[in-house]
Write an enzyme that holds these catalytic residues in place. Structure first.
Site: not given
Length: 274
Positions: A40, A108, A140
């Protein structure tokens, strides 16, 4: 499909250093590698506040253009994360870069609490067909929410790739989550985490993994830097769904506008009230 999991340490806010390590990994990958996956925000590292404005780049900025040149030279694809700036907003983004260009961008959608003062959440899930396989991206904390991978499965994903920046003490959470997301959607899941120390005393947990559609672990890394290639047996997709198919058997569909684009991308928009 051969995927190299590139679990590395990085430097927060040092794009030049992180890019150099990325380019070296691309240059030294095996000749039959299809795809390399990095952690990430690997290019920029984890930054916030005033520093974020200094390191964030647009989607077609110089760093990703340099990366694209390396991808074309080796005829491979890369998934990795970076801090993106677009129209004055910052996003925690990951991209699938192929020799043809940026095939897929994902912002995200579920931000970790400490990110919410700096980043805006993404508003859609996306998959794309690449080398005959439909691929989707998550980042994540996304994988701790079952709806995220189900959204990609609803868009036909066969492989979900997770760029990860998970830190102590939460390593076991993502180990459980990645296996569950693969098994409950009957697809492959590949997660690549960072290792080593970060800013503000963070220690990244490593533990990068590849999981098959039955939820079985194909590879699991430790806490040190490692590069490991897994070969996905795509016949396992059909085998996992032979006796029962969760997507066909479910009685609840995720809401949101679903679109298919001429280039093969499929998108599911998150409604304004969600």
């Amino acid at each position: 499909m051969k995927i190299e999991l590139v679990q590395l340490a990085g430097r927060d806010g040092d794009t030049a250093y992180n890019l150099s390590r990325t380019l070296n990994a691309i240059a030294t990958c095996a000749g039959d590698t299809d795809l390399l996956v990095f952690p990430e925000t690997y290019l920029s590292g984890f930054v916030g506040g005033a520093q974020l404005a200094q390191v964030a780049e647009p989607l077609h900025g110089t760093t990703l253009q340099t990366l694209l040149q390396a991808v074309r030279q080796r005829d491979v694809a890369v998934v990795l994360g970076f801090a993106e700036v677009h129209q004055g907003r910052f996003y925690n983004s990951s991209v699938l870069v192929t020799p043809e260009g940026i095939a897929l961008q994902y912002r995200k959608t579920h931000l970790w609490p400490s990110e919410r003062s700096d980043f805006s959440p993404g508003d859609r899930f996306t998959t794309v067909l690449w080398r005959g396989v439909r691929v989707g991206l998550l980042i994540c904390y996304d994988i701790e929410l079952p709806e995220t991978s189900r959204a990609l499965a609803q868009l036909g994903a066969e492989v979900v790739i997770v760029t990860n920046g998970n830190m102590d003490p939460y390593g076991p959470v993502h180990r459980t989550a990645i296996m569950a997301r693969a098994q409950e959607n009957q697809l492959f899941a590949v997660m690549v985490n960072r290792v080593g120390a970060g800013d503000d005393g963070l220690v990244f947990a490593g533990g990068s993994m590849a999981v098959d559609p039955f939820g079985r672990v194909l590879f699991e890394a430790g806490r040190d830097e490692v590069r490991h290639v897994v070969e996905l047996d795509l016949d396992q997709l059909k085998a996992a769904r032979r006796d029962y198919d969760y997507l066909k058997d479910r009685r609840l569909m995720l809401s949101g506008e679903q679109t298919e684009h001429p280039d093969g991308r499929r998108e599911l928009l998150i409604g304004a009230s969600q």
